[in-house]
Design a protein around this motif. Structure first.
Motif, PDB file in Angstrom:
ATOM      1  N   LYS A 137      30.529  -5.426 -25.818  1.00  0.00           N
ATOM      2  CA  LYS A 137      30.078  -4.130 -25.322  1.00  0.00           C
ATOM      3  C   LYS A 137      31.273  -3.257 -24.975  1.00  0.00           C
ATOM      4  O   LYS A 137      32.305  -3.757 -24.510  1.00  0.00           O
ATOM      5  CB  LYS A 137      29.196  -4.299 -24.076  1.00  0.00           C
ATOM      6  CG  LYS A 137      27.885  -5.020 -24.325  1.00  0.00           C
ATOM      7  CD  LYS A 137      27.090  -5.137 -23.028  1.00  0.00           C
ATOM      8  CE  LYS A 137      25.763  -5.835 -23.241  1.00  0.00           C
ATOM      9  NZ  LYS A 137      25.015  -5.971 -21.964  1.00  0.00           N
ATOM     10  N   LYS A 138      31.141  -1.956 -25.183  1.00  0.00           N
ATOM     11  CA  LYS A 138      32.193  -1.008 -24.828  1.00  0.00           C
ATOM     12  C   LYS A 138      31.914  -0.481 -23.422  1.00  0.00           C
ATOM     13  O   LYS A 138      30.828   0.025 -23.144  1.00  0.00           O
ATOM     14  CB  LYS A 138      32.241   0.138 -25.830  1.00  0.00           C
ATOM     15  CG  LYS A 138      33.387   1.116 -25.607  1.00  0.00           C
ATOM     16  CD  LYS A 138      33.404   2.202 -26.671  1.00  0.00           C
ATOM     17  CE  LYS A 138      33.873   1.674 -28.000  1.00  0.00           C
ATOM     18  NZ  LYS A 138      34.040   2.755 -29.011  1.00  0.00           N
ATOM     19  N   THR A 139      32.893  -0.614 -22.528  1.00  0.00           N
ATOM     20  CA  THR A 139      32.759  -0.116 -21.160  1.00  0.00           C
ATOM     21  C   THR A 139      33.968   0.752 -20.819  1.00  0.00           C
ATOM     22  O   THR A 139      34.961   0.774 -21.559  1.00  0.00           O
ATOM     23  CB  THR A 139      32.664  -1.269 -20.145  1.00  0.00           C
ATOM     24  OG1 THR A 139      33.956  -1.895 -20.019  1.00  0.00           O
ATOM     25  CG2 THR A 139      31.645  -2.310 -20.569  1.00  0.00           C
ATOM     26  N   THR A 140      33.903   1.450 -19.690  1.00  0.00           N
ATOM     27  CA  THR A 140      35.011   2.321 -19.277  1.00  0.00           C
ATOM     28  C   THR A 140      36.250   1.513 -18.918  1.00  0.00           C
ATOM     29  O   THR A 140      37.361   2.033 -18.922  1.00  0.00           O
ATOM     30  CB  THR A 140      34.597   3.169 -18.055  1.00  0.00           C
ATOM     31  OG1 THR A 140      34.135   2.294 -17.009  1.00  0.00           O
ATOM     32  CG2 THR A 140      33.490   4.139 -18.428  1.00  0.00           C
ATOM     33  N   LYS A 141      36.077   0.241 -18.620  1.00  0.00           N
ATOM     34  CA  LYS A 141      37.207  -0.614 -18.268  1.00  0.00           C
ATOM     35  C   LYS A 141      37.698  -1.442 -19.448  1.00  0.00           C
ATOM     36  O   LYS A 141      38.534  -2.327 -19.286  1.00  0.00           O
ATOM     37  CB  LYS A 141      36.814  -1.539 -17.105  1.00  0.00           C
ATOM     38  CG  LYS A 141      36.520  -0.797 -15.811  1.00  0.00           C
ATOM     39  CD  LYS A 141      36.200  -1.769 -14.692  1.00  0.00           C
ATOM     40  CE  LYS A 141      35.924  -1.033 -13.373  1.00  0.00           C
ATOM     41  NZ  LYS A 141      35.598  -1.971 -12.271  1.00  0.00           N
TER      42      LYS A 141
END
Length: 361
Positions: free
Chosen positions: A186-190
């Motif tokens: 998954k792509k996250t801000t972190k």
């Protein structure tokens, strides 16, 4: 920012693995953002950065006018003709709008923005790399165990093996190398969040693909997998080449191939059975190591009635019903197992449309 800038770009290229153009474009964007913080900046400005010398300038389109009222977007005919004598009123000029003393202030702002953009770019590169490997095996090193979570260093990033994806019979130690199955990225801000598993059936499938050349080459097909992680598994295999025994190929010389997988899964028992398009034969095979006398099936109910020798009943069912349960998962058929004596006392009369045989516990 000149040759020093070019050298910095080359260093980042080697250290981070980015293409030089990615860094140059990020730097142009950072310089443009720095320019836009200047008073009276042109909203349509862009940055030109020389890839060889590191020299840069801020450029913007301006309309040639007789009297300048809006210096951000207009240029006088006199100034325009200093650029090119052919300009006339109404023409559009590509003008250098780099502010005086822009270098020092821009360098600091651009540096901060570039660092942020490179972090984002690095996260994107890592995300794309691991996203393309969803459904594959990855090897990492356990860096720490905190609470029930196991943290694994994959090289460019870290993944967490949560308790729900851990094999209950395994113990995890810092420094251990471990193979895991990538379930989802998954792509996250972190940065990318990598979901890994030691219990997923896909782990067993990929291990066989790595260990058995015939599966990797497509000669032998792994049709189905059923697992009770850490305890026992069953796989069904089929050979497209009649001269190759699919079970033997998976077992390997002196059982070496399957033993390597058993060792990787810390002694998880693995039954390898031959897949067959005839469901009765397939179901009989799936109950291995038990021997089967007969199998009746109902295609409509996806149910089967299996008779085994009296002395094989406990083996066919397995401890706590494990063998029958795994066979049912492997074949996706309901399996009702009876001994010869039980079948003789209550002869099988066929399936009904309202009730199908269930697997015994």
């Amino acid at each position: 920012m000149s040759q020093e800038l070019i050298q910095a770009v080359m260093v980042l290229t080697k250290q981070k693995g980015f293409a030089p153009e990615v860094i140059f474009e990020s730097l142009e964007a950072a310089l443009l953002q720095a320019y836009r913080k200047e008073p009276h900046s042109n909203p349509d400005a862009y940055v030109e950065l020389n890839r060889e010398t590191g020299a840069y300038k801020v450029m913007a389109k301006k309309q040639v006018v007789e009297t300048v009222e809006f210096p951000e977007t207009e240029i006088s005919l006199l100034d325009a003709r200093k650029i090119d004598k052919r300009y006339e009123i109404g023409d559009i000029v590509e003008a250098d709008v780099t502010p005086a003393n822009f270098g020092r202030s821009a360098a600091h702002t651009a540096k901060q923005m570039l660092i942020q953009r490179l972090k984002e770019a690095e996260r994107s590169v890592v995300y794309e790399e691991y996203y393309s490997r969803e459904g594959d095996i990855i090897t990492g090193v356990i860096t720490r165990v905190e609470g029930k979570n196991v943290y694994i260093n994959l090289g460019k990033t870290e993944a967490i093996l949560p308790p729900t994806e851990q094999i209950a019979t395994e113990t995890y130690h810092e420094g251990d190398r471990i193979k895991c199955y990538i379930v989802e990225v998954k792509k996250t801000t972190k940065g990318p969040q990598i979901m890994i598993s030691r219990t997923h059936p896909g782990l067993l499938k990929r291990l066989f693909e790595l260990e058995v050349p015939e599966i990797y080459e497509g000669v032998v097909e792994l049709k189905s997998v059923a697992r009770e992680p850490g305890m026992r598994s069953k796989i069904a295999v089929y050979s497209r080449d009649e001269s190759i025994d699919p079970v033997g190929a998976c077992v390997g010389p002196k059982g070496q191939r399957v033993q390597h997988i058993v060792d990787e899964l810390h002694d998880e028992k693995i039954d390898i059975v031959k897949w067959d398009e005839d469901p009765a034969i397939y179901i009989a095979n799936s109950l291995s190591p038990a021997k089967v006398i007969s199998v009746d099936v109902s295609e409509e109910e996806k149910a089967s009635y299996v008779v085994v020798p009296d002395y094989q009943l406990s083996l066919a069912i397995g401890k706590a019903g494990q063998n029958a349960r795994l066979a049912a998962k492997l074949t996706n058929w309901k399996i009702d197992i009876k001994s010869e004596t039980q079948a003789a006392e209550n002869p099988f009369t066929g399936f009904t449309s309202t009730e199908a045989a269930e697997s015994e516990d």
